[in-house]
Design a protein around this motif. Structure first.
Motif, mmCIF file in Angstrom:
data_model
loop_
_atom_site.group_PDB
_atom_site.id
_atom_site.type_symbol
_atom_site.label_atom_id
_atom_site.label_comp_id
_atom_site.label_asym_id
_atom_site.label_seq_id
_atom_site.Cartn_x
_atom_site.Cartn_y
_atom_site.Cartn_z
ATOM 1 N N GLN A 75 0.936 -1.186 0.054
ATOM 2 C CA GLN A 75 -0.004 -0.022 0.107
ATOM 3 C C GLN A 75 0.750 1.264 -0.003
ATOM 4 O OE1 GLN A 75 -3.480 0.332 -0.022
ATOM 5 N NE2 GLN A 75 -3.355 -1.871 -0.374
ATOM 6 N N GLY A 76 2.123 1.109 -0.285
ATOM 7 C CA GLY A 76 2.920 2.306 -0.141
ATOM 8 C C GLY A 76 3.431 2.844 1.309
ATOM 9 N N LEU A 77 2.968 2.159 2.279
ATOM 10 C CA LEU A 77 3.621 2.471 3.757
ATOM 11 C C LEU A 77 4.882 1.891 4.051
ATOM 12 C CD1 LEU A 77 -0.180 1.627 5.305
ATOM 13 C CD2 LEU A 77 0.542 3.855 4.496
ATOM 14 N N HIS A 78 5.917 2.521 3.551
ATOM 15 C CA HIS A 78 7.164 2.207 3.939
ATOM 16 C C HIS A 78 7.918 2.705 5.158
ATOM 17 C CE1 HIS A 78 7.003 0.664 -0.262
ATOM 18 N NE2 HIS A 78 6.696 1.963 -0.601
ATOM 19 N N ASP A 79 7.253 3.392 5.949
ATOM 20 C CA ASP A 79 7.729 3.876 7.319
ATOM 21 C C ASP A 79 6.941 3.412 8.314
ATOM 22 O OD1 ASP A 79 5.898 5.674 6.843
ATOM 23 O OD2 ASP A 79 7.215 7.195 7.342
ATOM 24 N N GLY A 80 5.955 2.601 8.276
ATOM 25 C CA GLY A 80 5.059 1.931 9.290
ATOM 26 C C GLY A 80 3.729 1.976 9.236
ATOM 27 N N PHE A 81 2.979 1.352 10.309
ATOM 28 C CA PHE A 81 1.448 1.270 10.013
ATOM 29 C C PHE A 81 1.093 1.033 11.334
ATOM 30 C CE2 PHE A 81 3.370 -2.870 9.253
ATOM 31 C CZ PHE A 81 2.735 -3.758 10.083
ATOM 32 N N ARG A 82 -0.412 1.195 11.615
ATOM 33 C CA ARG A 82 -0.731 0.921 12.949
ATOM 34 C C ARG A 82 -1.794 -0.218 12.800
ATOM 35 N NH1 ARG A 82 -2.142 5.889 15.493
ATOM 36 N NH2 ARG A 82 -0.200 5.489 16.398
#
Ligand code: AMP
Ligand code: ZN
Length: 112
Positions: A75-82
């Motif tokens: 999804q393009g979340l390259h610096d983290g997620f919750r």
């Protein structure tokens, strides 16, 4: 026909915006996104909540957890997620088919 909303999504009886699926899970966009990216990861099999897990579900749960960072990257979340899992009425669970919320990007809510 199941009266469980997410079982019906798995069966394709209710439309969803699927972003990933395999023999164990279906992943689709939350209909009311709380952040730029908001996905729901659900098992194909009906499990009500964390509260109804059995030892034989351990492998499935581990699988779902390990899938999260892959989905986030896609999804393009390259610096983290919750990740959020609501359990039971007191935990804010509205749909009683286990689901992992994966959130990220702009407008990430709460818990800072
Ligand atoms: P929870 O409060 O953890 O049970 O969250 C249920 C989530 O399901 C909420 O974030 C809703 O926006 C989402 N939801 C409800 N119906 C649908 C649907 N038809 N398609 C996608 N997401 C849904
Ligand atoms: Zn279900």
């Amino acid at each position: 026909m199941s009266d469980c909303l997410f079982c019906r999504i798995v069966a394709g009886e209710i439309p969803s915006e699927r972003v990933y699926e395999d023999e164990k899970v279906v992943v689709f966009k939350d209909i009311n996104p709380k952040a730029e990216v908001h996905l729901l990861v659900i098992p194909r099999q009906h499990i009500e909540s964390l509260d109804s897990l059995r030892a034989e579900d351990d492998e499935l749960i581990a699988y779902m957890m390990r899938l999260l960072p892959r989905l986030a990257r896609d999804q393009g979340l390259h610096d983290g997620f919750r990740t959020i899992i609501n359990t039971g009425k007191g935990g804010g669970q509205l749909v009683f088919h286990l689901h992992l919320h994966l959130l990220g990007g702009k407008n990430l809510p709460g818990f800072e």
